[in-house]
Design an enzyme around this catalytic site. Structure first.
Site, PDB file in Angstrom:
ATOM      1  N   ARG A  98      48.642  30.830  55.287  1.00  0.00           N
ATOM      2  CA  ARG A  98      48.846  29.527  54.634  1.00  0.00           C
ATOM      3  C   ARG A  98      50.201  28.893  54.947  1.00  0.00           C
ATOM      4  O   ARG A  98      50.463  27.765  54.534  1.00  0.00           O
ATOM      5  CB  ARG A  98      48.661  29.669  53.120  1.00  0.00           C
ATOM      6  N   GLU A 123      42.143  44.368  41.097  1.00  0.00           N
ATOM      7  CA  GLU A 123      42.358  43.140  41.850  1.00  0.00           C
ATOM      8  C   GLU A 123      41.442  42.058  41.278  1.00  0.00           C
ATOM      9  O   GLU A 123      40.339  42.360  40.794  1.00  0.00           O
ATOM     10  CB  GLU A 123      42.042  43.375  43.334  1.00  0.00           C
ATOM     11  N   ASN A 152      53.717  32.287  49.943  1.00  0.00           N
ATOM     12  CA  ASN A 152      52.481  32.241  50.727  1.00  0.00           C
ATOM     13  C   ASN A 152      52.288  30.920  51.438  1.00  0.00           C
ATOM     14  O   ASN A 152      51.458  30.788  52.307  1.00  0.00           O
ATOM     15  CB  ASN A 152      51.267  32.489  49.824  1.00  0.00           C
ATOM     16  N   TYR A 157      86.303  16.273  81.048  1.00  0.00           N
ATOM     17  CA  TYR A 157      85.152  16.710  81.836  1.00  0.00           C
ATOM     18  C   TYR A 157      84.972  15.790  83.026  1.00  0.00           C
ATOM     19  O   TYR A 157      84.901  14.566  82.881  1.00  0.00           O
ATOM     20  CB  TYR A 157      83.916  16.654  80.928  1.00  0.00           C
TER      21      TYR A 157
HETATM   22  C1  UD1 Z   1      48.829  42.430  46.038  1.00  0.00           C
HETATM   23  C2  UD1 Z   1      48.394  43.432  44.994  1.00  0.00           C
HETATM   24  C3  UD1 Z   1      48.140  42.689  43.680  1.00  0.00           C
HETATM   25  C4  UD1 Z   1      49.381  41.933  43.253  1.00  0.00           C
HETATM   26  C5  UD1 Z   1      49.860  41.018  44.363  1.00  0.00           C
HETATM   27  C6  UD1 Z   1      51.205  40.451  44.032  1.00  0.00           C
HETATM   28  C7  UD1 Z   1      47.202  45.213  46.127  1.00  0.00           C
HETATM   29  C8  UD1 Z   1      45.870  45.752  46.470  1.00  0.00           C
HETATM   30  N1  UD1 Z   1      47.194  44.082  45.426  1.00  0.00           N
HETATM   31  O1  UD1 Z   1      47.750  41.551  46.256  1.00  0.00           O
HETATM   32  O2  UD1 Z   1      47.770  43.589  42.667  1.00  0.00           O
HETATM   33  O3  UD1 Z   1      49.126  41.179  42.081  1.00  0.00           O
HETATM   34  O4  UD1 Z   1      49.986  41.748  45.594  1.00  0.00           O
HETATM   35  O5  UD1 Z   1      51.579  39.500  44.969  1.00  0.00           O
HETATM   36  O6  UD1 Z   1      48.200  45.814  46.450  1.00  0.00           O
HETATM   37  N2  UD1 Z   1      50.715  43.795  53.399  1.00  0.00           N
HETATM   38  C9  UD1 Z   1      50.893  44.604  54.491  1.00  0.00           C
HETATM   39  N3  UD1 Z   1      49.799  45.188  55.069  1.00  0.00           N
HETATM   40  C10 UD1 Z   1      48.557  44.991  54.601  1.00  0.00           C
HETATM   41  C11 UD1 Z   1      48.358  44.156  53.476  1.00  0.00           C
HETATM   42  C12 UD1 Z   1      49.469  43.575  52.880  1.00  0.00           C
HETATM   43  O7  UD1 Z   1      52.017  44.799  54.941  1.00  0.00           O
HETATM   44  O8  UD1 Z   1      47.623  45.550  55.180  1.00  0.00           O
HETATM   45  C13 UD1 Z   1      51.892  43.174  52.770  1.00  0.00           C
HETATM   46  C14 UD1 Z   1      51.887  41.669  52.857  1.00  0.00           C
HETATM   47  O9  UD1 Z   1      52.608  41.242  54.013  1.00  0.00           O
HETATM   48  C15 UD1 Z   1      52.617  41.270  51.580  1.00  0.00           C
HETATM   49  C16 UD1 Z   1      52.258  42.375  50.617  1.00  0.00           C
HETATM   50  O10 UD1 Z   1      51.855  43.478  51.390  1.00  0.00           O
HETATM   51  O11 UD1 Z   1      53.997  41.273  51.732  1.00  0.00           O
HETATM   52  C17 UD1 Z   1      51.132  41.986  49.676  1.00  0.00           C
HETATM   53  O12 UD1 Z   1      50.017  41.605  50.414  1.00  0.00           O
HETATM   54  P1  UD1 Z   1      49.040  40.463  49.925  1.00  0.00           P
HETATM   55  O13 UD1 Z   1      47.903  40.367  50.846  1.00  0.00           O
HETATM   56  O14 UD1 Z   1      49.792  39.242  49.582  1.00  0.00           O
HETATM   57  O15 UD1 Z   1      48.534  41.141  48.566  1.00  0.00           O
HETATM   58  P2  UD1 Z   1      47.550  40.557  47.532  1.00  0.00           P
HETATM   59  O16 UD1 Z   1      46.145  40.770  48.032  1.00  0.00           O
HETATM   60  O17 UD1 Z   1      47.951  39.230  47.135  1.00  0.00           O
END
Ligand code: UD1
Ligand code: MG
Length: 463
Positions: free
Chosen positions: A16, A157, A230, A390
């Site tokens: 996004r 979640e 985001n 220059y």
């Molecule tokens: C996650 C949490 C959720 C919480 C929210 C807060 C989980 C399953 N869910 O959800 O409970 O309320 O964050 O913002 O943990 N990332 C990786 N690798 C991956 C997936 C994510 O590095 O495979 C990193 C992303 O870059 C980010 C963070 O982890 O910095 C969170 O990932 P995001 O996809 O935003 O998590 P949510 O699904 O929103």
């Protein structure tokens, strides 16, 4: 002593943001989001920091370039639990009595105090969770508590939550402190049988409850400490919060800000006593303003040091320079890199100075270019004077010694030395070194034409 390892999750896409730049490299307050998280992490003096990266590839470790960090590549990204798994081989914590703190690379403003509080609640047999109450919890994982004991039993979640669980306003920030004794075991047990087909780190909470490990929730002082970026809109919102906080700190220190809502600090601003900053100024890199310095409205200062008592008048642009005491700069001055002004130097409107040293008491008050020059003491540079440094291929130096007076609209063709005490007549083009204490000028003699008639307009036929 407890071992503390920090894992920063930064592999996500940031779709996004609509940008080619990896999300965690977008700037907040003049530096990448991830750099904020790293600064906070370092302030906790951990035994190790591992950043999990993926989207954006090597651009992320390259941009951060810090040899004290370890980097774990996560490709493909199969969820937050999978991300922490990738960090495990890089953590010096196998079976040890310590904890692993999980932070997000896109959550830049968590305070060190909040994290210390969180770490203090966690322990060998306690999992620490940072949770926050939100009026609109949509999109976040919900904290599920036992209806009788009130104790945390799981995180669900949103996509997997039941309608009643969606009513819960206590949300998971994602930041948690996990006892190392259980970390590997829990991660190995994660499964992806959920709506998103991801390995959720949050599933370890229910495992902890099952294993008799206490789950303790801590709340941040401000909700924005746990807000992630985001979208560009969220980035802009957090930027305002960050700037408001930085302005409040300056006010507390005694800096006068004419409007704390109209200042942008994109780096480090160090102020002495009784510094006054008018509206819409931008400070970048490391800027030091000593006692009594005043900065006029709409000025931009990047990597500059301004000594006590100096005044920067409005609309001035200054970069990588050192300004002495009691100088007067601007309005509309451009101070470019490599400028060193001694005390009581005046640089006025529409004057550009680059890579030049100007000694005490000298003045260039109007419409000049001083580049690659060494200017002595008590020199007066007249309006419109240009150092022609220059020739289209190379740059040369101009030396103007002490007590020189340069008449207006003079060109000094470098390399050239204007020797001490020289006076240059206005409108001169100086190509050779001048002798000391003499008037030097190069100018066609003024003549007047006898009997000359001013032309008259030809008539356009009869009217
Ligand atoms: C996650 C949490 C959720 C919480 C929210 C807060 C989980 C399953 N869910 O959800 O409970 O309320 O964050 O913002 O943990 N990332 C990786 N690798 C991956 C997936 C994510 O590095 O495979 C990193 C992303 O870059 C980010 C963070 O982890 O910095 C969170 O990932 P995001 O996809 O935003 O998590 P949510 O699904 O929103
Ligand atoms: Mg996700």
């Amino acid at each position: 002593m407890y071992k503390l390892n920090i894992v920063i999750l930064a592999a996500g896409l940031g779709k996004r943001m609509n940008s080619a730049l990896p999300k965690v490299l977008h700037h907040l307050g003049g530096k990448p989001l991830l750099a904020h998280v790293l600064d906070t992490a370092r302030a906790l003096s951990p035994d190790g920091i591992c950043v999990v990266y993926g989207h954006g590839g090597e651009a992320v470790p390259q941009a951060i370039a810090d040899a004290t960090l370890t980097w774990a590549r996560q490709m493909p990204q199969l969820g937050t639990g999978h991300a922490v798994m990738q960090a495990l081989p890089h953590l010096d914590n196998a079976g040890k009595n310590g904890m692993t703190l999980v932070l997000y690379g896109d959550v830049p403003l968590t305070s060190v105090e909040t994290l210390k509080k969180l770490i203090a609640t966690a322990g060998e047999k306690t999992l620490g969770l940072l949770t926050v109450e939100l009026t609109d919890p949509s999109g976040y994982g919900r904290i599920v508590r036992n209806s009788e004991t009130g104790k945390i039993s799981a995180i669900v979640e949103e996509k997997d939550a039941s309608p009643s669980q969606r009513e819960v306003r206590e949300t998971n920030t994602g930041i948690m402190a996990i006892p190392d004794r259980y970390l590997r075991e829990w991660l190995n047990k994660l499964e992806n049988n959920n709506v998103q087909k991801e390995y959720y780190l949050t599933d370890i909470v229910a495992m902890a409850v099952k294993d008799g490990v206490k789950v303790e929730a801590t709340q941040p002082h401000h909700a924005w400490e746990t807000v992630g970026v985001n979208s560009k809109a969220q980035l802009a919102e957090l930027e305002r919060i960050y700037q408001k906080e930085s302005a409040s700190k300056l006010l507390e220190q005694g800096v006068t800000l004419i409007d704390p809502g109209r200042i942008d600090v994109r780096g480090q601003l160090i102020c002495g006593r009784d510094v006054e900053i008018d509206i819409n100024c931008i400070f970048e890199g490391r800027v030091q303003l000593d006692d009594g310095v005043k900065v006029g409205a709409h000025s931009i200062l990047k990597n500059v040091k301004v000594a006590a008592g100096s005044v920067v008048a409005p609309f001035s642009l200054m970069e990588t320079s050192e300004i002495g005491r009691n100088c007067r700069i601007g309005p509309y001055a451009r101070i470019r890199p490599g400028t060193r002004l001694a005390d009581e130097v005046h640089i006025g409107n529409f004057v550009e100075v680059k890579n030049s040293a100007i000694a005490a008491g000298s003045k260039a008050n109007h419409l000049s270019y001083i580049g690659d020059a060494i200017v002595g003491k008590n020199v007066n540079v007249g309006a419109g004077t240009i150092t022609c440094n220059y020739d289209g291929a190379n740059k040369y130096q101009t030396i103007i010694e002490d007590n020189v007076f340069v008449g207006s609209d003079t060109q000094l063709i470098a390399p050239v030395t204007v020797t001490q005490g020289s006076t240059i007549g206005a409108g001169s083009t100086i190509t050779k070194d001048t002798p000391p204490e003499k008037l030097t000028l190069s100018r066609a003699r003024q003549i007047s034409i006898e009997g000359w008639q001013r032309p008259v307009k030809k008539s356009k036929g009869n009217k």
